[in-house]
Design a protein around this motif. Structure first.
Motif, PDB file in Angstrom:
ATOM      1  N   ALA A  56       0.824  -1.207   0.000  1.00  0.00           N
ATOM      2  CA  ALA A  56       0.000   0.000   0.000  1.00  0.00           C
ATOM      3  C   ALA A  56       0.855   1.253   0.000  1.00  0.00           C
ATOM      4  O   ALA A  56       0.403   2.318   0.357  1.00  0.00           O
ATOM      5  CB  ALA A  56      -0.923  -0.007   1.212  1.00  0.00           C
ATOM      6  N   GLY A  57       2.101   1.124  -0.409  1.00  0.00           N
ATOM      7  CA  GLY A  57       3.025   2.267  -0.430  1.00  0.00           C
ATOM      8  C   GLY A  57       2.580   3.357  -1.373  1.00  0.00           C
ATOM      9  O   GLY A  57       1.458   3.380  -1.873  1.00  0.00           O
ATOM     10  N   GLU A  98     -10.520   6.328  -4.091  1.00  0.00           N
ATOM     11  CA  GLU A  98     -10.434   5.071  -4.840  1.00  0.00           C
ATOM     12  C   GLU A  98      -9.260   5.071  -5.817  1.00  0.00           C
ATOM     13  O   GLU A  98      -8.581   4.058  -5.993  1.00  0.00           O
ATOM     14  CB  GLU A  98     -11.757   4.836  -5.594  1.00  0.00           C
ATOM     15  CG  GLU A  98     -11.883   3.480  -6.229  1.00  0.00           C
ATOM     16  CD  GLU A  98     -12.310   2.393  -5.250  1.00  0.00           C
ATOM     17  OE1 GLU A  98     -12.056   1.221  -5.573  1.00  0.00           O
ATOM     18  OE2 GLU A  98     -12.881   2.695  -4.202  1.00  0.00           O
ATOM     19  N   CYS A  99      -8.979   6.198  -6.446  1.00  0.00           N
ATOM     20  CA  CYS A  99      -7.875   6.291  -7.393  1.00  0.00           C
ATOM     21  C   CYS A  99      -6.542   6.011  -6.702  1.00  0.00           C
ATOM     22  O   CYS A  99      -5.708   5.269  -7.228  1.00  0.00           O
ATOM     23  CB  CYS A  99      -7.853   7.672  -8.041  1.00  0.00           C
ATOM     24  SG  CYS A  99      -6.455   7.924  -9.172  1.00  0.00           S
ATOM     25  N   VAL A 100      -6.337   6.584  -5.540  1.00  0.00           N
ATOM     26  CA  VAL A 100      -5.094   6.360  -4.799  1.00  0.00           C
ATOM     27  C   VAL A 100      -4.966   4.884  -4.425  1.00  0.00           C
ATOM     28  O   VAL A 100      -3.894   4.287  -4.540  1.00  0.00           O
ATOM     29  CB  VAL A 100      -5.022   7.261  -3.545  1.00  0.00           C
ATOM     30  CG1 VAL A 100      -3.801   6.939  -2.698  1.00  0.00           C
ATOM     31  CG2 VAL A 100      -5.017   8.732  -3.949  1.00  0.00           C
ATOM     32  N   LYS A 101      -6.070   4.266  -4.008  1.00  0.00           N
ATOM     33  CA  LYS A 101      -6.052   2.829  -3.676  1.00  0.00           C
ATOM     34  C   LYS A 101      -5.666   2.003  -4.891  1.00  0.00           C
ATOM     35  O   LYS A 101      -4.834   1.110  -4.808  1.00  0.00           O
ATOM     36  CB  LYS A 101      -7.420   2.372  -3.164  1.00  0.00           C
ATOM     37  CG  LYS A 101      -7.513   0.864  -2.901  1.00  0.00           C
ATOM     38  CD  LYS A 101      -8.900   0.432  -2.537  1.00  0.00           C
ATOM     39  CE  LYS A 101      -9.838   0.282  -3.665  1.00  0.00           C
ATOM     40  NZ  LYS A 101      -9.601  -0.837  -4.569  1.00  0.00           N
ATOM     41  N   ASN A 102      -6.243   2.311  -6.032  1.00  0.00           N
ATOM     42  CA  ASN A 102      -5.994   1.533  -7.238  1.00  0.00           C
ATOM     43  C   ASN A 102      -4.627   1.786  -7.857  1.00  0.00           C
ATOM     44  O   ASN A 102      -4.166   0.999  -8.675  1.00  0.00           O
ATOM     45  CB  ASN A 102      -7.088   1.780  -8.270  1.00  0.00           C
ATOM     46  CG  ASN A 102      -8.413   1.215  -7.822  1.00  0.00           C
ATOM     47  OD1 ASN A 102      -8.471   0.310  -6.995  1.00  0.00           O
ATOM     48  ND2 ASN A 102      -9.494   1.754  -8.351  1.00  0.00           N
ATOM     49  N   SER A 103      -3.966   2.875  -7.480  1.00  0.00           N
ATOM     50  CA  SER A 103      -2.642   3.160  -8.046  1.00  0.00           C
ATOM     51  C   SER A 103      -1.520   2.743  -7.102  1.00  0.00           C
ATOM     52  O   SER A 103      -0.358   2.982  -7.395  1.00  0.00           O
ATOM     53  CB  SER A 103      -2.515   4.649  -8.386  1.00  0.00           C
ATOM     54  OG  SER A 103      -2.456   5.417  -7.198  1.00  0.00           O
ATOM     55  N   SER A 104      -1.846   2.095  -6.007  1.00  0.00           N
ATOM     56  CA  SER A 104      -0.809   1.659  -5.063  1.00  0.00           C
ATOM     57  C   SER A 104       0.047   0.560  -5.692  1.00  0.00           C
ATOM     58  O   SER A 104      -0.339  -0.058  -6.680  1.00  0.00           O
ATOM     59  CB  SER A 104      -1.435   1.166  -3.755  1.00  0.00           C
ATOM     60  OG  SER A 104      -2.156  -0.020  -3.982  1.00  0.00           O
ATOM     61  N   GLN A 105       1.203   0.316  -5.120  1.00  0.00           N
ATOM     62  CA  GLN A 105       2.143  -0.672  -5.660  1.00  0.00           C
ATOM     63  C   GLN A 105       1.530  -2.067  -5.683  1.00  0.00           C
ATOM     64  O   GLN A 105       1.849  -2.846  -6.556  1.00  0.00           O
ATOM     65  CB  GLN A 105       3.433  -0.676  -4.829  1.00  0.00           C
ATOM     66  CG  GLN A 105       4.192   0.614  -4.963  1.00  0.00           C
ATOM     67  CD  GLN A 105       5.328   0.723  -3.951  1.00  0.00           C
ATOM     68  OE1 GLN A 105       5.410  -0.053  -3.020  1.00  0.00           O
ATOM     69  NE2 GLN A 105       6.171   1.717  -4.154  1.00  0.00           N
ATOM     70  N   GLY A 106       0.679  -2.378  -4.752  1.00  0.00           N
ATOM     71  CA  GLY A 106       0.032  -3.682  -4.710  1.00  0.00           C
ATOM     72  C   GLY A 106      -1.344  -3.648  -5.322  1.00  0.00           C
ATOM     73  O   GLY A 106      -2.287  -4.210  -4.793  1.00  0.00           O
TER      74      GLY A 106
END
Length: 148
Positions: free
Chosen positions: A98-99, A134-142
């Motif tokens: 989640a970085g 939601e965008c930040v969640k979907n663009s996380s490393q994982g």
């Protein structure tokens, strides 16, 4: 009440996963025991939820999936194989997954909380992370792990 709904969803998904793994035991009282597996895997079975809000205690889950990574990737997660690869690569460290995000997202604040409960390689895990949107969640490393 929202926390009760979260636990109900988690218990329902866990019961479904256990039923899928164990199968029906009806009428099997005198059945022969299953032979021992030829190889042993540390159990890895997780329930992941996502909801709108700043914490799991106040957010009702919007979606929930199961993810099993041993002996093979399975569950209701839409991309179980890739999610398991990312989890193995991180050593099961959800904070690493989640970085920092890699994509371009608006600065809109509509918090999304992700939870993970279960067992990863024989170790009990409980994880919660709030993303700005939601965008930040979907663009996380994982992204494969959290994309459901």
């Amino acid at each position: 009440m929202p926390n009760t709904a979260r636990w109900a969803a988690t218990l329902t998904l866990t019961a479904t996963a256990v039923t899928a793994v164990c199968g029906s035991l009806a009428g099997a009282a005198h059945a022969a025991p299953e032979p021992a597996p030829s190889t042993l895997y540390a159990p890895s079975a997780l329930v992941l939820t996502v909801g709108r809000g700043e914490s799991a205690a106040t957010a009702a889950p919007d979606r929930a999936v199961t993810l099993t990574c041993a002996p093979a990737a399975s569950g209701t997660h839409p991309d179980a194989a890739r999610a398991c690869v990312q989890l193995r690569a991180s050593g099961g460290n959800f904070d690493t997954l989640a970085g920092r995000g890699e994509g371009m997202c608006t600065r809109e604040y509509r918090p999304v909380v992700v939870t993970v409960d279960g067992v990863w390689q024989g170790r009990r895990v409980s994880y919660e992370r709030t993303f700005a949107n939601e965008c930040v969640k979907n663009s996380s490393q994982g992204r494969a792990v959290f994309a459901f």
